[in-house]
Design a protein around this motif. Structure first.
Motif, PDB file in Angstrom:
ATOM      1  N   UNK A  18       0.851  -1.197   0.000  1.00  0.00           N
ATOM      2  CA  UNK A  18       0.000   0.000   0.000  1.00  0.00           C
ATOM      3  C   UNK A  18       0.883   1.242   0.000  1.00  0.00           C
ATOM      4  N   UNK A  19       0.723   2.041  -1.040  1.00  0.00           N
ATOM      5  CA  UNK A  19       1.287   3.399  -1.088  1.00  0.00           C
ATOM      6  C   UNK A  19       0.255   4.198  -1.870  1.00  0.00           C
ATOM      7  N   UNK A  20      -0.634   4.824  -1.137  1.00  0.00           N
ATOM      8  CA  UNK A  20      -1.719   5.529  -1.810  1.00  0.00           C
ATOM      9  C   UNK A  20      -2.042   6.825  -1.083  1.00  0.00           C
ATOM     10  N   UNK A  21      -2.868   7.637  -1.713  1.00  0.00           N
ATOM     11  CA  UNK A  21      -3.223   8.918  -1.121  1.00  0.00           C
ATOM     12  C   UNK A  21      -4.593   8.835  -0.464  1.00  0.00           C
ATOM     13  N   UNK A  22      -4.825   9.788   0.438  1.00  0.00           N
ATOM     14  CA  UNK A  22      -6.065   9.841   1.202  1.00  0.00           C
ATOM     15  C   UNK A  22      -6.428  11.308   1.394  1.00  0.00           C
ATOM     16  N   UNK A  23      -7.696  11.596   1.474  1.00  0.00           N
ATOM     17  CA  UNK A  23      -8.197  12.947   1.762  1.00  0.00           C
ATOM     18  C   UNK A  23      -7.707  13.987   0.755  1.00  0.00           C
ATOM     19  N   UNK A  24      -7.845  13.700  -0.518  1.00  0.00           N
ATOM     20  CA  UNK A  24      -7.460  14.648  -1.577  1.00  0.00           C
ATOM     21  C   UNK A  24      -8.406  15.836  -1.572  1.00  0.00           C
ATOM     22  N   UNK A  25      -7.829  17.030  -1.507  1.00  0.00           N
ATOM     23  CA  UNK A  25      -8.592  18.276  -1.583  1.00  0.00           C
ATOM     24  C   UNK A  25      -7.988  19.124  -2.687  1.00  0.00           C
ATOM     25  N   UNK A  26      -8.773  19.412  -3.719  1.00  0.00           N
ATOM     26  CA  UNK A  26      -8.339  20.263  -4.832  1.00  0.00           C
ATOM     27  C   UNK A  26      -9.029  21.613  -4.700  1.00  0.00           C
ATOM     28  N   UNK A  49      -8.001  33.513 -13.563  1.00  0.00           N
ATOM     29  CA  UNK A  49      -8.074  32.252 -12.844  1.00  0.00           C
ATOM     30  C   UNK A  49      -6.738  32.041 -12.137  1.00  0.00           C
ATOM     31  N   UNK A  50      -6.768  31.592 -10.892  1.00  0.00           N
ATOM     32  CA  UNK A  50      -5.540  31.315 -10.147  1.00  0.00           C
ATOM     33  C   UNK A  50      -5.040  29.902 -10.440  1.00  0.00           C
ATOM     34  N   UNK A  51      -3.805  29.643 -10.037  1.00  0.00           N
ATOM     35  CA  UNK A  51      -3.253  28.301 -10.166  1.00  0.00           C
ATOM     36  C   UNK A  51      -3.986  27.359  -9.220  1.00  0.00           C
ATOM     37  N   UNK A  52      -4.212  26.120  -9.662  1.00  0.00           N
ATOM     38  CA  UNK A  52      -4.866  25.126  -8.820  1.00  0.00           C
ATOM     39  C   UNK A  52      -3.912  24.692  -7.715  1.00  0.00           C
ATOM     40  N   UNK A  53      -4.474  24.351  -6.578  1.00  0.00           N
ATOM     41  CA  UNK A  53      -3.692  23.779  -5.483  1.00  0.00           C
ATOM     42  C   UNK A  53      -4.383  22.505  -5.011  1.00  0.00           C
ATOM     43  N   UNK A  54      -3.612  21.649  -4.367  1.00  0.00           N
ATOM     44  CA  UNK A  54      -4.171  20.412  -3.821  1.00  0.00           C
ATOM     45  C   UNK A  54      -3.382  20.008  -2.591  1.00  0.00           C
ATOM     46  N   UNK A  55      -4.067  19.355  -1.679  1.00  0.00           N
ATOM     47  CA  UNK A  55      -3.404  18.733  -0.529  1.00  0.00           C
ATOM     48  C   UNK A  55      -3.954  17.320  -0.390  1.00  0.00           C
ATOM     49  N   UNK A  56      -3.108  16.423   0.085  1.00  0.00           N
ATOM     50  CA  UNK A  56      -3.531  15.050   0.342  1.00  0.00           C
ATOM     51  C   UNK A  56      -2.562  14.414   1.323  1.00  0.00           C
TER      52      UNK A  56
END
Length: 128
Positions: A18-26, A49-56
């Motif tokens: 297992x190497x995966x992401x969780x709680x992706x917020x774009x 339009x601003x640059x997109x951001x994401x956290x996970x």
């Protein structure tokens, strides 16, 4: 099963690995200028339009055949070098991004002090 990737780092899940992401917020956003009007309400003007951001989060567990510190170091090198990488989720590319921050949470240690469970919070920003 492959879930996605960030550059050469592949997010994958199986019964033994297992190497995966969780709680992706774009986040997508835009900018407006506000123009003051004498004796009236201000007027808005769309700017851009601003640059997109994401956290996970990424959960890295030695119990699932992942070396937590080696996996962290791979991401850290991308960030320190300012490397532009493609972010893919499922079969769809989200575009090119850079890693802007990494937060480490050392959750479990072995009897000799080795990290066996590491949770990373990854922040990325669209590269244009």
């Amino acid at each position: 099963m492959i879930v996605g990737s960030l550059g050469k780092i592949v997010f994958m899940v199986s019964s033994k690995y297992i190497k995966t992401i969780d709680e992706l917020k774009m986040e997508n956003s835009v900018d407006y200028a506000e123009h003051k009007i004498i004796k009236g309400k201000p007027k808005l003007e769309f700017l851009n339009e601003n640059l997109k951001t994401a956290t996970f989060n990424i959960r890295l567990s030695a119990f699932k055949n992942v070396n937590p510190l080696a996996a962290f170091e791979e991401l850290n090198e991308y960030m320190k070098k300012g490397e532009v990488v493609r972010f893919i989720m499922g079969a769809k590319s989200k575009g090119k991004f850079v890693i802007t921050s990494l937060k480490e949470e050392h959750k479990q240690f072995s009897a000799i002090g080795t990290v066996i469970l590491l949770v990373l919070e990854v922040s990325i920003k669209e590269y244009n």
